[in-house]
Design an enzyme around this catalytic site. Structure first.
Site, PDB file in Angstrom:
ATOM      1  N   GLU A 178       0.739  -4.988  -5.579  1.00  0.00           N
ATOM      2  CA  GLU A 178       0.251  -6.044  -4.698  1.00  0.00           C
ATOM      3  C   GLU A 178      -0.923  -6.776  -5.330  1.00  0.00           C
ATOM      4  O   GLU A 178      -0.974  -8.011  -5.359  1.00  0.00           O
ATOM      5  CB  GLU A 178      -0.192  -5.471  -3.343  1.00  0.00           C
ATOM      6  CG  GLU A 178       0.834  -4.628  -2.654  1.00  0.00           C
ATOM      7  CD  GLU A 178       0.742  -3.141  -2.997  1.00  0.00           C
ATOM      8  OE1 GLU A 178       0.752  -2.776  -4.194  1.00  0.00           O
ATOM      9  OE2 GLU A 178       0.680  -2.332  -2.062  1.00  0.00           O
ATOM     10  N   CYS A 206      -1.891   0.489  -0.167  1.00  0.00           N
ATOM     11  CA  CYS A 206      -3.063   1.346  -0.007  1.00  0.00           C
ATOM     12  C   CYS A 206      -4.206   0.513   0.580  1.00  0.00           C
ATOM     13  O   CYS A 206      -4.108  -0.703   0.698  1.00  0.00           O
ATOM     14  CB  CYS A 206      -3.469   1.949  -1.353  1.00  0.00           C
ATOM     15  SG  CYS A 206      -4.256   0.770  -2.485  1.00  0.00           S
ATOM     16  N   HIS A 214      -2.313  -1.884  -8.959  1.00  0.00           N
ATOM     17  CA  HIS A 214      -1.199  -1.790  -8.023  1.00  0.00           C
ATOM     18  C   HIS A 214      -0.410  -3.096  -7.975  1.00  0.00           C
ATOM     19  O   HIS A 214      -0.930  -4.174  -8.271  1.00  0.00           O
ATOM     20  CB  HIS A 214      -1.710  -1.417  -6.635  1.00  0.00           C
ATOM     21  CG  HIS A 214      -2.189  -0.011  -6.554  1.00  0.00           C
ATOM     22  ND1 HIS A 214      -2.583   0.577  -5.383  1.00  0.00           N
ATOM     23  CD2 HIS A 214      -2.324   0.957  -7.513  1.00  0.00           C
ATOM     24  CE1 HIS A 214      -2.941   1.831  -5.607  1.00  0.00           C
ATOM     25  NE2 HIS A 214      -2.805   2.080  -6.897  1.00  0.00           N
ATOM     26  N   CYS A 225      -5.385  -2.375  -1.753  1.00  0.00           N
ATOM     27  CA  CYS A 225      -4.451  -3.505  -1.784  1.00  0.00           C
ATOM     28  C   CYS A 225      -4.494  -4.276  -0.471  1.00  0.00           C
ATOM     29  O   CYS A 225      -4.390  -5.511  -0.469  1.00  0.00           O
ATOM     30  CB  CYS A 225      -3.039  -3.044  -2.107  1.00  0.00           C
ATOM     31  SG  CYS A 225      -2.892  -2.566  -3.856  1.00  0.00           S
TER      32      CYS A 225
END
Length: 181
Positions: free
Chosen positions: A83, A109, A81, A112
């Site tokens: 992040e 999420c 992801h 993250c």
């Protein structure tokens, strides 16, 4: 936009938006930027790890192919992801995220959010919503501030207008004072 100049929040999110253009995810393109002391220390986007084959190269998303809903089945997703990738870029270069802010084009999420907490990031500004609430709960429990982009922008706009009024007074005083140069 204040005095023709983008607000900081607007500028930072535009960097995150530009970063997502590099995404190799076929499901959702996400971008992130980590900023410390008003300086960019890392950007990230979602995609396969360095050296791994990207979904854009394979031509399909395994989760979509199996009909797995958004936010589920992340263990078979090839993409890191945005992040986490931005935080990993900092780690790779030995740059601390402690006390930094992160701007993300989608609500982080839960995984993250855990990375954000562990990296010492103090504030998350995000757009949109993610189909799980646990991430925001963990941020809150851990004392990490978070704010939707629109709210952060409104808040900064108000502060900017107040600052502009103060600046007008300062400029008037400057223009009315003698200069010795």
């Amino acid at each position: 936009m204040a005095n023709g100049r983008k607000l900081f929040t607007e500028w930072a999110m535009s960097i995150a938006e530009d970063s997502k253009a590099r995404s190799t995810c076929l499901s959702r393109q996400v971008g992130a930027v980590v900023i410390k002391d008003k300086q960019i220390i890392a950007t990230g986007y979602n995609g396969a790890p360095t050296g791994a084959i990207h979904c854009t190269d394979i031509g399909f998303c395994e989760r979509k192919r199996r009909g797995i809903p958004s936010g589920q089945g992340l263990e078979i997703c090839r993409a890191g992801h945005a992040e986490a990738n931005a935080i990993d870029q900092c780690a790779r270069r030995g740059t601390s995220c402690l006390g930094a802010d992160i701007y993300v084009t989608t609500q982080p999420c839960v995984f993250c959010c855990i990375h954000i907490i562990q990296a010492g990031i103090k504030k998350v500004i995000f757009k949109g919503e993610y189909p799980t609430g646990l991430g925001l709960t963990l941020l809150q429990e851990s004392g990490v501030q978070f704010q939707k982009y629109e709210d952060a922008l409104r808040e900064e706009q108000g502060a900017s207008e107040e600052k502009q009024e103060q600046e007008k007074i300062r400029v008037r005083e400057f223009l009315n004072s003698p200069r010795n140069y």
